[in-house]
Design an enzyme around this catalytic site. Structure first.
Site, short mmCIF file in Angstrom:
data_model
loop_
_atom_site.label_atom_id
_atom_site.label_comp_id
_atom_site.label_asym_id
_atom_site.label_seq_id
_atom_site.Cartn_x
_atom_site.Cartn_y
_atom_site.Cartn_z
N LYS A 72 3.65 -12.08 -4.41
CA LYS A 72 5.03 -12.01 -4.89
C LYS A 72 5.69 -10.66 -4.60
O LYS A 72 6.90 -10.60 -4.39
CB LYS A 72 5.09 -12.31 -6.39
CG LYS A 72 4.75 -13.75 -6.74
CD LYS A 72 4.93 -14.02 -8.21
CE LYS A 72 4.64 -15.47 -8.56
NZ LYS A 72 4.89 -15.77 -9.99
N ASP A 109 11.31 -18.07 -11.22
CA ASP A 109 10.62 -18.03 -12.51
C ASP A 109 11.57 -17.64 -13.63
O ASP A 109 11.50 -18.18 -14.75
CB ASP A 109 9.46 -17.01 -12.47
CG ASP A 109 8.26 -17.51 -11.70
OD1 ASP A 109 8.07 -18.74 -11.64
OD2 ASP A 109 7.52 -16.68 -11.14
#
Length: 279
Positions: A72, A109
């Protein structure tokens, strides 16, 4: 080469380890519901060292990628653009490829957390508590920046982690106070508790759930329910689980990668539930 919407398109989830990922189940369910018969979604074991080579080897048929740990943050220098949301937490979980080959990174997210809470009627809270201080905790803080009007208390295990959470709070515009993990039971009385710790970490807190708990957001989904979530539900509290987060962030990924909205939330959730039950 220009790829038309009717041509076969590819997407995948990358990470290491990756075999456990539910992303293929969710995205494939979406493709079925949307009638995207020529679309495929796979998973690939890719670590930080092999990420550059993987990206450089992708052809024009690729629409997008989902990323999990440890990619990420590692992917950011390899992108042409990063959204403000992803930049706010220095984490990208979604890469979308444009027709001219540009790579844009986003983080679903954060809005996924907000959407999962709103689905349960949580639009705004005046305070909240976070259990843990890892990467998911920073995303939780970013989500709380959108819905929490007051203080957030982060319960952490070290002074270093405490300092990191306060720094994230300053960066995200959230009032953060930190407390030691020994006092984590106090968190359970907050209007909203977000548990971001690994499996088993909060088990000991289950016995401390108050008689009338408010809302728990436990980001785990396997095993489920956690001891904390089970006790919370037994006492009548509202529980948002990791599958809720996974589905909502995947919905946003599907919409970005396919250009089709709304993505089929219910079908994706049902597919995820069946997959977890089969495990």
């Amino acid at each position: 080469m220009t790829i038309r919407a009717t041509d076969a398109r590819r997407a995948a989830v990358l990470g290491s380890p990756i075999a456990h990922s539910l992303s293929p189940v969710l995205h494939r369910a979406a493709y079925r519901e949307l009638g995207l018969a020529d679309w495929s979604y796979d998973l690939f074991e890719v670590d930080e060292e092999s990420l550059t080579g993987f990206l450089d080897g992708l052809g024009p048929e690729w629409a997008g990628l989902s990323l999990t740990m440890p990619l990420k943050r590692a992917v950011i220098p390899l992108l042409d653009a990063v959204t403000e949301t992803a930049a706010s937490v220095e984490a990208v979980n979604t890469v979308v490829f444009t027709e001219d080959g540009r790579r844009t990174g986003d983080n679903t997210d954060i809005p996924g957390m907000v959407a999962a809470l709103r689905e349960r009627g949580i639009e705004q809270v005046d305070s909240a508590a976070i259990l843990g201080a890892g990467a998911t905790a920073s995303s939780a803080l970013a989500a709380l920046a959108r819905i929490c009007t007051g203080e957030v208390v982060a319960y952490v295990r070290s002074a270093e982690r405490a300092a990191e959470m306060r720094q994230w709070g300053e960066r995200l515009g959230v009032e953060v106070r930190t407390a030691g993990w020994a006092d984590a039971a106090e968190a359970l009385r907050a209007p909203l508790v977000i548990a971001t710790t690994p499996a088993g970490t909060t088990d000991a807190l289950a016995a401390a759930v108050p008689e009338r708990p408010a809302t728990l957001f436990d980001v785990l989904y396997d095993p489920w329910p956690t001891d904390l979530a089970a006790r919370w539900s037994a006492y009548g509290g509202a529980v948002v689980g990791g599958l809720d987060l996974l589905v909502h962030q995947a919905v946003l990924q599907v919409e970005q990668m396919t250009g089709r909205a709304p993505a089929p939330l219910d079908a994706m959730r049902t597919a995820g539930e069946h997959a977890l039950a089969a495990r």
